[in-house]
Design an enzyme around this catalytic site. Structure first.
Site, PDB file in Angstrom:
ATOM      1  N   LYS A 196      -6.602   2.813   3.005  1.00  0.00           N
ATOM      2  CA  LYS A 196      -6.668   4.124   2.367  1.00  0.00           C
ATOM      3  C   LYS A 196      -7.762   4.182   1.310  1.00  0.00           C
ATOM      4  O   LYS A 196      -8.145   5.242   0.876  1.00  0.00           O
ATOM      5  CB  LYS A 196      -5.303   4.523   1.798  1.00  0.00           C
ATOM      6  CG  LYS A 196      -4.604   3.477   0.980  1.00  0.00           C
ATOM      7  CD  LYS A 196      -3.162   3.884   0.676  1.00  0.00           C
ATOM      8  CE  LYS A 196      -2.424   2.704   0.049  1.00  0.00           C
ATOM      9  NZ  LYS A 196      -1.024   2.949  -0.167  1.00  0.00           N
ATOM     10  N   LYS A 252      -8.433  -7.842  -6.800  1.00  0.00           N
ATOM     11  CA  LYS A 252      -8.482  -6.619  -7.603  1.00  0.00           C
ATOM     12  C   LYS A 252      -9.238  -6.832  -8.909  1.00  0.00           C
ATOM     13  O   LYS A 252      -9.902  -5.923  -9.396  1.00  0.00           O
ATOM     14  CB  LYS A 252      -7.065  -6.106  -7.883  1.00  0.00           C
ATOM     15  CG  LYS A 252      -6.408  -5.503  -6.659  1.00  0.00           C
ATOM     16  CD  LYS A 252      -5.212  -4.648  -7.040  1.00  0.00           C
ATOM     17  CE  LYS A 252      -4.563  -4.072  -5.782  1.00  0.00           C
ATOM     18  NZ  LYS A 252      -3.336  -3.336  -6.094  1.00  0.00           N
ATOM     19  N   LYS A 287      -9.059  -4.264   7.939  1.00  0.00           N
ATOM     20  CA  LYS A 287      -7.867  -3.434   8.061  1.00  0.00           C
ATOM     21  C   LYS A 287      -8.208  -1.968   7.744  1.00  0.00           C
ATOM     22  O   LYS A 287      -9.029  -1.702   6.874  1.00  0.00           O
ATOM     23  CB  LYS A 287      -6.843  -3.962   7.046  1.00  0.00           C
ATOM     24  CG  LYS A 287      -5.453  -3.438   7.216  1.00  0.00           C
ATOM     25  CD  LYS A 287      -4.508  -4.213   6.309  1.00  0.00           C
ATOM     26  CE  LYS A 287      -3.569  -3.259   5.607  1.00  0.00           C
ATOM     27  NZ  LYS A 287      -2.607  -3.919   4.729  1.00  0.00           N
TER      28      LYS A 287
END
Ligand code: TRP
Length: 334
Positions: A200, A115, A197
């Site tokens: 979202k 992140k 994966k």
């Protein structure tokens, strides 16, 4: 809540549109688990602001997520559904636990590293101590079990380390939580890059099936799903696209991948994709109807929110007071 059952805690972030992966991989298991355990299912809105959010959007998404918990079938009478930000004990315990967590431990967290690379302009202290807030979430409720995906295992490990460290100093304060890795924990991959994966936060809308996608959109996305040139419906790593479609079909129908292979052997990709699309529509449609129905019932939702916060607060405060006493904070005068 039933005192004989074990306690389970989990949370989801209300950022990004929720996907079929969130539903089949996590939420559906939560529903099953909610029969067997005392569950606290939290909308972790405090974690969300570790990256910049639009306030109105965050509020809307948090409510949509809580509605989804209900729509999926979690019974708010038997379990506890609530917003993290409604229970101040989360932030208070996180502070205390920050003082029992080492910089070095946090620096090793791969999610932090990822992140920080992704949001290089906003590497804030909250992003760094994110796992400590997560530890507080879990430990406040003395959770025995925490259903998490592989990506959160490292955070669960640090939670256990912090709890053990604290218990080592002050005696048995915290239950040491175990990870619950779902048996069928379907890992749903991107429809466009099946090595990744389904996420979202994916920028390509064709990569993910969103829980609120209408039937036409779902069918179209499956038609466009990336496959391969093998031309056979086989469940193997060399055909990640097809493997993922089999996983999705298998998760929706509870059929084993082997049986799905057999069912479609000799048939074309087009036909298979259509079948997968149709099953997904049939799984999502009732969920969407229920979401719509619940969304209209403001009074009911507000009652769930209010009761959930109260119940969570009661349990969390009990642990917090114990911890405050242990570390030497002065007693409250009543
Ligand atoms: N970090 C988790 C995620 O992004 C969400 C989360 C926050 C969580 N607190 C938790 C999960 C406590 C399990 C238990 O997926």
């Amino acid at each position: 809540m039933d005192g004989t059952k074990k306690t389970l805690f989990s949370g989801m972030q209300a950022t990004g549109k929720l996907t079929l992966g969130n539903y089949l991989g996590a939420l559906r298991n939560w529903v099953t688990l909610s029969e067997e355990y005392n569950c606290f299912y939290c909308v972790v809105d405090e974690h969300s602001i570790t990256v910049r959010q639009d306030p109105a959007e965050l509020r809307k998404r948090a409510r949509a997520l809580l509605t989804l918990y209900l729509a999926a079938g979690i019974d708010p009478e038997k379990n506890c559904i609530y917003y993290q930000s409604h229970v101040s004990a989360h932030a208070e315990l996180a502070w205390i636990l920050n003082c029992f967590t080492y910089m070095g431990e946090l620096q090793r967290m791969t999610q932090f590293k990822d992140k920080a690379a992704k949001h290089a302009d906003n590497i804030n202290a909250g992003l760094f101590t994110y796992p400590v807030l997560m530890a507080a979430d879990i430990l406040l409720f003395q959770a025995d079990l925490v259903p998490v995906g592989i990506d959160q295992m490292q955070h669960l490990e640090i939670t256990r380390d912090i709890a053990q460290r604290f218990n080592g100093i002050y005696g048995d304060v915290f239950t040491i939580p175990e990870a619950y890795i779902g048996k069928s924990g379907a890992k749903i991959m991107s429809l466009q890059e099946p090595e990744k994966k389904m996420s979202k936060s994916d920028e390509n809308p064709n990569a993910s099936i969103y829980l609120l996608d209408d039937p036409d959109t779902i069918m179209r996305k499956f038609k466009r799903a990336v496959t391969d040139s093998e031309g056979s419906i086989c469940y193997r790593d060399e055909q990640p696209g097809i493997k993922n479609l089999i996983d999705i079909y298998s998760a929706c129908t509870s059929k084993a991948p082997k049986d799905v292979e057999a069912e479609f052997s000799g048939r074309g990709y087009g036909e298979f994709k259509e079948a997968v699309g149709e099953t997904v529509v049939s799984v999502l449609k009732p969920l969407q109807d229920r979401i719509e129905e619940l969304s209209k019932d403001k009074t009911y939702l507000d009652t769930v929110i209010k009761n959930g916060a109260q119940r969570a607060e009661y349990v969390a405060t009990k642990t917090l007071r114990k911890v405050q006493k242990k570390v030497g904070f002065p007693e409250r005068i009543r």
